[in-house]
Design a protein around this motif. Structure first.
Motif: not given
Length: 273
Positions: A187, A191, A199, A202, A221
Motif C-alpha cells: 500500500l 500510494k 484496495w 488496503a 488505508a
C-alpha cells in the motif's frame, strides 16, 4: 495514438482527453482499421480514468468496437490489445465469466507474439479474477507468474500488484503477520502512483488490523480507498468505511472496529479480503 498510452500511464487525464479530441477527426477520416482500433482502445483508457473503473455501457461498447476493428486486421498485436481492454471492462463490471473468456483469447494471441509486457498484465488480472472468486490455488499460480514476469521485464507496478495479491493469499491462509507486512508495504508503494485499485492492498491491511486488534492504525488505508480518484467501493462498504473513519477521527476505536467488522463479510465475498 502512442501519446494516449503515455498520458494514461502518467495518470494525466486532461492530456488524455485533449489528445483524443484533437486526433479524432483525422483518425476517423484517414486511419486504417489497425490505427482506429488502437485509437479507440485509447478512448477506453480515458474512460478508465474519468469513470474510476466504474465502467459505463458506453465504455464497454467502445471497447467492443475497438475489438471488432482488430478482428478485421487479424493482427495478433491488435487483437491482444483490444481483447485485453474489453476483458478489463468486463472484469471491472463484475462479469467475470466474460472477462476470463476474453483474457484466454489474449493468452492465445500472446503465444504468437511472445510479448512479455502484455503477458505480465494479463497474468495479473487473471490472478485478480481468481481472487474475486476466492480461488486460493488460482491466485497463488497466477500471482507467481505475474511476479516472475514483472521482475524479468522490469515492470515494478505489476510486481507490487502481485505482492498485494500475495498479501490477500496470506490473509486467507491465516498468516496474519506476513499478510500485514506485505499489505502495508505494497500500500505504501501504491500510494503515490496514479493507480485506481489501491484496495488490492488496503483491504487486506484493514482486515489484519481487525484481526490483530490494531484498528486504530487503519485510518490511512481507509482514507486511501475513499479518495474520489479511486475505484468506488460498493455502497455498503463505502458507508461502512466512512462510518469507521469518522469513529477513528473522534478516537472511538471500538465503534470503528464494530462498523468495519459489520462489512467484512461483504468484503470477503467480493474478494477484497
Amino acid at each position: 495514438i502512442e501519446r494516449l498510452w503515455s498520458a494514461y500511464w502518467a495518470g494525466d487525464a486532461a492530456l488524455l482527453r485533449a489528445v483524443a479530441d484533437a486526433a479524432r477527426p483525422e483518425i476517423e477520416q484517414h486511419a486504417s482499421d489497425s490505427q482506429k482500433s488502437r485509437y479507440f482502445n485509447g478512448v477506453v483508457l480515458i474512460a478508465f480514468r474519468e469513470e474510476c473503473l466504474n465502467i459505463s455501457d458506453a465504455t464497454l461498447a467502445c471497447a467492443h468496437y475497438a475489438t471488432d476493428l482488430a478482428k478485421r486486421t487479424n493482427d495478433p498485436g491488435d487483437l491482444t490489445r483490444a481483447f485485453f481492454l474489453v476483458a478489463c471492462c468486463h472484469m471491472w463490471r463484475g462479469d467475470l465469466d466474460s472477462a476470463e473468456e476474453d483474457f484466454n483469447i489474449v493468452l492465445e494471441q500472446l503465444d504468437h507474439t511472445g510479448d512479455t509486457e502484455w503477458r505480465v498484465m494479463t497474468d495479473n488480472y487473471i490472478a485478480l479474477i481468481r481472487r474475486k472468486r476466492g480461488d486460493l490455488d488460482g491466485v497463488h499460480h497466477w500471482a507467481e507468474l505475474t511476479l516472475a514476469g514483472a521482475d524479468k521485464a522490469r515492470m515494478p507496478l505489476y510486481a507490487i500488484l502481485a505482492r498485494a495479491n500475495a498479501a490477500w493469499l496470506a490473509l486467507r491462509e491465516g498468516h496474519l503477520e506476513e499478510a500485514e507486512h506485505l499489505a502495508a508495504e505494497m500500500l505504501a508503494a501504491l500510494k503515490p502512483l496514479p493507480f485506481q485499485v489501491k484496495w488490492l492492498a488496503a483491504w487486506p491491511l484493514i482486515a489484519c488490523h481487525l484481526a490483530r486488534d490494531t484498528v486504530d492504525k487503519a485510518g490511512d488505508a481507509i482514507r486511501i480507498m475513499l479518495d474520489p480518484q479511486q475505484q468506488p467501493q460498493p455502497a455498503e462498504l463505502s458507508e461502512g468505511l466512512q462510518d469507521a473513519l469518522a469513529a477513528l477521527d473522534t478516537g472511538d476505536h471500538i465503534a470503528a472496529q464494530i462498523r468495519l467488522s459489520s462489512v467484512l463479510p461483504t468484503a470477503r465475498t467480493l474478494g477484497y479480503v
